[in-house]
Design an enzyme around this catalytic site. Structure first.
Site, PDB file in Angstrom:
ATOM      1  N   ARG A 108     -32.217  35.183  14.632  1.00  0.00           N
ATOM      2  CA  ARG A 108     -32.694  36.285  15.485  1.00  0.00           C
ATOM      3  C   ARG A 108     -34.208  36.482  15.339  1.00  0.00           C
ATOM      4  O   ARG A 108     -34.917  36.769  16.286  1.00  0.00           O
ATOM      5  CB  ARG A 108     -31.959  37.589  15.127  1.00  0.00           C
ATOM      6  CG  ARG A 108     -30.622  37.721  15.829  1.00  0.00           C
ATOM      7  CD  ARG A 108     -29.769  38.780  15.195  1.00  0.00           C
ATOM      8  NE  ARG A 108     -29.175  38.279  13.958  1.00  0.00           N
ATOM      9  CZ  ARG A 108     -28.538  39.047  13.092  1.00  0.00           C
ATOM     10  NH1 ARG A 108     -28.414  40.335  13.319  1.00  0.00           N
ATOM     11  NH2 ARG A 108     -28.016  38.529  12.008  1.00  0.00           N
ATOM     12  N   TRP A 109     -34.681  36.317  14.108  1.00  0.00           N
ATOM     13  CA  TRP A 109     -36.123  36.477  13.836  1.00  0.00           C
ATOM     14  C   TRP A 109     -36.916  35.465  14.661  1.00  0.00           C
ATOM     15  O   TRP A 109     -37.910  35.817  15.299  1.00  0.00           O
ATOM     16  CB  TRP A 109     -36.357  36.262  12.339  1.00  0.00           C
ATOM     17  CG  TRP A 109     -37.756  36.481  11.863  1.00  0.00           C
ATOM     18  CD1 TRP A 109     -38.296  37.654  11.429  1.00  0.00           C
ATOM     19  CD2 TRP A 109     -38.802  35.491  11.764  1.00  0.00           C
ATOM     20  NE1 TRP A 109     -39.607  37.463  11.063  1.00  0.00           N
ATOM     21  CE2 TRP A 109     -39.943  36.134  11.261  1.00  0.00           C
ATOM     22  CE3 TRP A 109     -38.873  34.128  12.042  1.00  0.00           C
ATOM     23  CZ2 TRP A 109     -41.144  35.477  11.020  1.00  0.00           C
ATOM     24  CZ3 TRP A 109     -40.075  33.465  11.816  1.00  0.00           C
ATOM     25  CH2 TRP A 109     -41.188  34.147  11.307  1.00  0.00           C
ATOM     26  N   ASP A 144     -29.478  36.964   5.931  1.00  0.00           N
ATOM     27  CA  ASP A 144     -29.065  36.874   7.336  1.00  0.00           C
ATOM     28  C   ASP A 144     -30.207  37.268   8.277  1.00  0.00           C
ATOM     29  O   ASP A 144     -31.027  38.116   7.937  1.00  0.00           O
ATOM     30  CB  ASP A 144     -27.849  37.797   7.549  1.00  0.00           C
ATOM     31  CG  ASP A 144     -27.096  37.446   8.815  1.00  0.00           C
ATOM     32  OD1 ASP A 144     -27.398  36.395   9.436  1.00  0.00           O
ATOM     33  OD2 ASP A 144     -26.205  38.219   9.201  1.00  0.00           O
ATOM     34  N   SER A 192     -18.546  38.234   4.844  1.00  0.00           N
ATOM     35  CA  SER A 192     -18.463  36.852   5.340  1.00  0.00           C
ATOM     36  C   SER A 192     -18.066  35.849   4.254  1.00  0.00           C
ATOM     37  O   SER A 192     -18.746  34.837   4.047  1.00  0.00           O
ATOM     38  CB  SER A 192     -19.795  36.420   5.984  1.00  0.00           C
ATOM     39  OG  SER A 192     -20.093  37.252   7.072  1.00  0.00           O
ATOM     40  N   LEU A 206     -34.594  33.929 -15.464  1.00  0.00           N
ATOM     41  CA  LEU A 206     -33.706  34.200 -14.331  1.00  0.00           C
ATOM     42  C   LEU A 206     -32.809  33.003 -14.007  1.00  0.00           C
ATOM     43  O   LEU A 206     -33.289  31.873 -13.937  1.00  0.00           O
ATOM     44  CB  LEU A 206     -34.578  34.522 -13.106  1.00  0.00           C
ATOM     45  CG  LEU A 206     -33.852  34.724 -11.780  1.00  0.00           C
ATOM     46  CD1 LEU A 206     -33.102  36.056 -11.778  1.00  0.00           C
ATOM     47  CD2 LEU A 206     -34.833  34.698 -10.615  1.00  0.00           C
ATOM     48  N   HIS A 212     -35.363  29.619   9.760  1.00  0.00           N
ATOM     49  CA  HIS A 212     -34.945  29.169   8.427  1.00  0.00           C
ATOM     50  C   HIS A 212     -36.167  28.806   7.576  1.00  0.00           C
ATOM     51  O   HIS A 212     -36.230  29.120   6.399  1.00  0.00           O
ATOM     52  CB  HIS A 212     -34.005  27.965   8.528  1.00  0.00           C
ATOM     53  CG  HIS A 212     -32.726  28.268   9.251  1.00  0.00           C
ATOM     54  ND1 HIS A 212     -31.975  29.400   8.994  1.00  0.00           N
ATOM     55  CD2 HIS A 212     -32.057  27.603  10.237  1.00  0.00           C
ATOM     56  CE1 HIS A 212     -30.906  29.405   9.776  1.00  0.00           C
ATOM     57  NE2 HIS A 212     -30.932  28.331  10.548  1.00  0.00           N
TER      58      HIS A 212
HETATM   59  C1  FPP Z   1     -28.556  33.096   8.040  1.00  0.00           C
HETATM   60  O1  FPP Z   1     -29.329  33.404   9.171  1.00  0.00           O
HETATM   61  C2  FPP Z   1     -29.216  32.110   7.200  1.00  0.00           C
HETATM   62  C3  FPP Z   1     -28.721  30.858   6.897  1.00  0.00           C
HETATM   63  C4  FPP Z   1     -27.432  30.374   7.390  1.00  0.00           C
HETATM   64  C5  FPP Z   1     -29.470  29.907   6.066  1.00  0.00           C
HETATM   65  C6  FPP Z   1     -30.289  30.472   4.953  1.00  0.00           C
HETATM   66  C7  FPP Z   1     -31.271  29.444   4.545  1.00  0.00           C
HETATM   67  C8  FPP Z   1     -32.547  29.669   4.165  1.00  0.00           C
HETATM   68  C9  FPP Z   1     -33.129  31.008   4.000  1.00  0.00           C
HETATM   69  C10 FPP Z   1     -33.449  28.512   3.899  1.00  0.00           C
HETATM   70  C11 FPP Z   1     -33.102  27.641   2.741  1.00  0.00           C
HETATM   71  C12 FPP Z   1     -32.744  28.339   1.503  1.00  0.00           C
HETATM   72  C13 FPP Z   1     -33.092  27.996   0.240  1.00  0.00           C
HETATM   73  C14 FPP Z   1     -32.434  28.720  -0.873  1.00  0.00           C
HETATM   74  C15 FPP Z   1     -34.098  26.982  -0.106  1.00  0.00           C
HETATM   75  P1  FPP Z   1     -28.718  33.061  10.609  1.00  0.00           P
HETATM   76  O2  FPP Z   1     -29.110  31.690  10.980  1.00  0.00           O
HETATM   77  O3  FPP Z   1     -27.242  33.300  10.594  1.00  0.00           O
HETATM   78  O4  FPP Z   1     -29.443  34.123  11.501  1.00  0.00           O
HETATM   79  P2  FPP Z   1     -28.844  34.868  12.795  1.00  0.00           P
HETATM   80  O5  FPP Z   1     -27.672  35.663  12.321  1.00  0.00           O
HETATM   81  O6  FPP Z   1     -29.973  35.726  13.241  1.00  0.00           O
HETATM   82  O7  FPP Z   1     -28.473  33.817  13.780  1.00  0.00           O
END
Ligand code: FPP
Length: 246
Positions: free
Chosen positions: A19-20, A15, A191, A126, A32
């Site tokens: 925000r990052w 998560d 969640s 793994l 992402h």
């Molecule tokens: C949550 O951060 C993250 C996601 C919904 C997507 C995660 C996807 C990746 C890390 C990239 C693809 C993954 C793989 C395994 C290849 P958010 O968008 O909810 O962040 P926020 O809460 O700050 O808005």
């Protein structure tokens, strides 16, 4: 690191990508993209220290409610990452799997994903599971439907349905439950992630945003886990007696 207390199964809610990116003045998709670097490091360190199962919450059932351009960008990233990383995963003996309502995923994504899953299926290191369009309530509902159909067909006695039977119908069938569930970004919620499997998990909620998550952060999470006493409903004295017997 003492291998005695390395969790066999770690699950992560990645998560904080949005925000990052926002903090740096970029759009959410940039977050992402940078999240993939954190995925790579996490997979590497888990392989190095002997974690057997790593499950990553990459896309939830609820994520379908995000803006269409973000969904499309995430799908593209997923395909690109899977295609690009598969040779490396394979040379590191990593077995890729996916759980979730995969029928809702675009066909081009599924083709690439299935190719990578097939390509790494014989690997014995793994087990990296991507939870995609995953939600525990969906998963449990599907399990209930299948068991109910068996009962209606007279193939299973309702009286014989127990936790082991239910486990067989979950998408994680055959995997041990995660001993440790990590959610980055400081949010302290599951969640809809591994609700059944996480019944006895330890939870760890570091403030760090997912794109910044590095090997040391995983090691810190494991250190914290190792300090905790897992009692499974028993008393502290019982646990001590059991340890003294070993
Ligand atoms: C949550 O951060 C993250 C996601 C919904 C997507 C995660 C996807 C990746 C890390 C990239 C693809 C993954 C793989 C395994 C290849 P958010 O968008 O909810 O962040 P926020 O809460 O700050 O808005």
């Amino acid at each position: 690191m003492n291998e005695m207390k390395i969790p066999e199964h770690i699950a992560i809610i990645m998560d904080g990508n949005g925000r990052w990116a926002k903090k740096l003045g970029f759009n959410r998709i940039f977050g992402h993209k940078n999240g993939i670097k954190a995925v790579r490091e996490t997979v590497e360190i888990c392989g190095e220290i002997g974690v057997k199962y790593l499950t990553l919450y990459a896309f939830s059932v609820e994520n379908w409610n995000r803006p269409l351009d973000e969904i499309e960008a995430l799908m593209l990233l997923l395909v690109e990452a899977v295609v690009k990383e598969t040779p490396e995963l394979n040379s590191n003996n990593v077995q890729l799997r996916a759980i979730g309502n995969l029928s809702t995923f675009p066909e081009n994504v599924m083709v690439k994903l299935n190719q990578a899953i097939e390509f790494t299926s014989k690997n014995t290191g793994l087990v990296l599971t991507l939870a995609l369009s995953y939600g525990s309530r969906w998963e449990i509902t599907e399990a209930v439907k299948k068991i109910a159909a068996k009962a209606a067909a007279g193939e299973i006695e309702p009286e014989s349905i127990n936790e082991n039977v239910i486990e067989q119908y979950l998408t994680t069938h055959g995997m041990p439950d995660p001993e440790l569930i990590i959610r980055t970004s400081g949010e302290q919620r599951l969640s809809n992630f591994l609700l059944w499997q996480g019944a006895y998990s330890e939870f760890y909620f570091p403030a760090i945003l997912w794109p910044d998550f590095r090997k040391n952060d995983l090691l810190e999470a494991i250190d914290e886990y190792r300090k905790r006493e897992r009692r499974f409903g028993k008393t502290g004295e019982q646990i001590k007696q059991e340890k003294d017997l070993i």
